[in-house]
Every structure is written in C-alpha cells, then in structure tokens.
Design a protein around this motif. Structure first.
Motif, mmCIF file in Angstrom:
data_model
loop_
_atom_site.group_PDB
_atom_site.id
_atom_site.type_symbol
_atom_site.label_atom_id
_atom_site.label_comp_id
_atom_site.label_asym_id
_atom_site.label_seq_id
_atom_site.Cartn_x
_atom_site.Cartn_y
_atom_site.Cartn_z
ATOM 1 N N GLU A 133 -2.730 8.918 7.214
ATOM 2 C CA GLU A 133 -2.882 8.434 5.849
ATOM 3 C C GLU A 133 -3.020 6.684 6.166
ATOM 4 O O GLU A 133 -3.712 6.283 5.326
ATOM 5 N N LEU A 169 0.783 -1.176 0.009
ATOM 6 C CA LEU A 169 -0.128 0.108 0.046
ATOM 7 C C LEU A 169 1.089 1.291 0.147
ATOM 8 O O LEU A 169 1.495 1.334 1.067
ATOM 9 N N GLN A 219 -6.291 5.934 7.351
ATOM 10 C CA GLN A 219 -7.455 6.167 6.522
ATOM 11 C C GLN A 219 -7.425 5.187 5.381
ATOM 12 O O GLN A 219 -8.640 4.710 4.838
ATOM 13 N N ARG A 220 -6.395 4.983 4.932
ATOM 14 C CA ARG A 220 -6.258 3.924 3.400
ATOM 15 C C ARG A 220 -6.210 2.614 3.743
ATOM 16 O O ARG A 220 -6.944 1.910 3.008
ATOM 17 N N LEU A 241 1.677 5.249 0.385
ATOM 18 C CA LEU A 241 1.283 6.139 1.508
ATOM 19 C C LEU A 241 1.864 7.643 0.770
ATOM 20 O O LEU A 241 3.035 7.881 0.834
ATOM 21 N N ARG A 242 0.907 8.248 -0.052
ATOM 22 C CA ARG A 242 1.674 9.181 -0.798
ATOM 23 C C ARG A 242 2.194 10.204 -0.089
ATOM 24 O O ARG A 242 3.093 11.031 -0.323
ATOM 25 N N GLY A 262 -9.885 2.560 6.809
ATOM 26 C CA GLY A 262 -11.003 3.445 6.673
ATOM 27 C C GLY A 262 -11.977 3.758 7.711
ATOM 28 O O GLY A 262 -11.133 4.271 9.095
#
Length: 141
Positions: free
Chosen positions: A117, A3, A120-121, A5-6, A124
């Motif tokens: 982040e 995943l 949240q990603r 994480l930007r 949720g």
C-alpha cells in the motif's frame, strides 16, 4: 505531511524539517509529537518515516539520532529499504524505514501489505519495478 495507509492502520510522515537556525530548541520534537497525536486521533496504530541512510555529511546521522531520541526505531523486518528515484524510476534510493508505535495494536500489521500500500499510494507506477524485490526481503521478525 502525513499519508494514511488504510489497510494497516499506519501513517507515513512524508516530510518533517526544521530550519537550521531553529534546531536544537525542541521544535522538531513538538512537530513530531503533534504529528503522531494527529495520526493516532485518526485511528493510526503506528507511525512510519522513511529516513535517508547515513552518509559522510552527518546530516542523516543527526536525523537518525533525533528520531531515536523520540521513540522511533528501524523496523526489524526489512533491511535494506529502498524507494524509487522519481527522477529515474529504474534506480532506487537507499533509505531506512523507521516506526513509532502509537498503541498496543502496532505489532498486528502485515509488513508485506503495508509495503504494497505504501508503494502504491506514495510512489504509484514508479514503485512497481522495486516492490517485488522489496517484498522478497521482508523477514518474519
């Protein structure tokens, strides 16, 4: 799976497993190295793993030793780390957040942004109840 994480240039390794009869032959290290190279080639500066806290069975201790042998260490700025129990979002599961630096930018992220982040990603709505308490426990190490 990974995943990305930007906001922080991180990649979270969501799951890595080797069948029991295939362990101790270097396959886990090959998979971990390939995953970190994949993440770095896509701009990640650090690689995160959520590992189960050690228990009586020894499986979690074996995993911690594996990651330590492969250049990973618990983050210094958060202990304990918890994730939401997706079967019962009111509960949490004790984990240890490990990291592996991929380049010299790894010390330039904001832990609170990273956790926000990540929650949240990855989790949720289920993470909402746990996130404020987790952010309060972040230290400035």
């Amino acid at each position: 799976s990974l995943l990305g994480l930007r906001a922080n240039g991180a990649a979270l390794l969501e799951y890595l497993a080797v069948l029991g009869d295939r362990r101790s032959g270097g396959l886990g290290t090959i998979l971990l190295d390939a995953s970190t190279l994949y993440a770095r080639d896509r701009g990640a500066s650090h690689f995160l793993m959520e590992l189960e806290a050690p228990d009586e069975s020894g499986d979690a201790k074996r995993r911690l030793r594996f990651y330590a042998r492969n250049g990973c260490a618990p983050v210094s700025w958060l202990d304990p780390y918890v994730i939401p129990d997706l079967s019962d979002p009111a509960r949490s599961i004790d984990m240890i957040l490990y990291a592996r630096s991929l380049d010299d930018r790894a010390d330039r992220y904001d832990p609170r942004e990273l956790l926000t982040e990540l929650y949240q990603r990855a989790y949720g709505q289920a993470g909402d109840a746990h996130l404020p308490e987790l952010l309060d426990r972040v230290t400035d190490d």
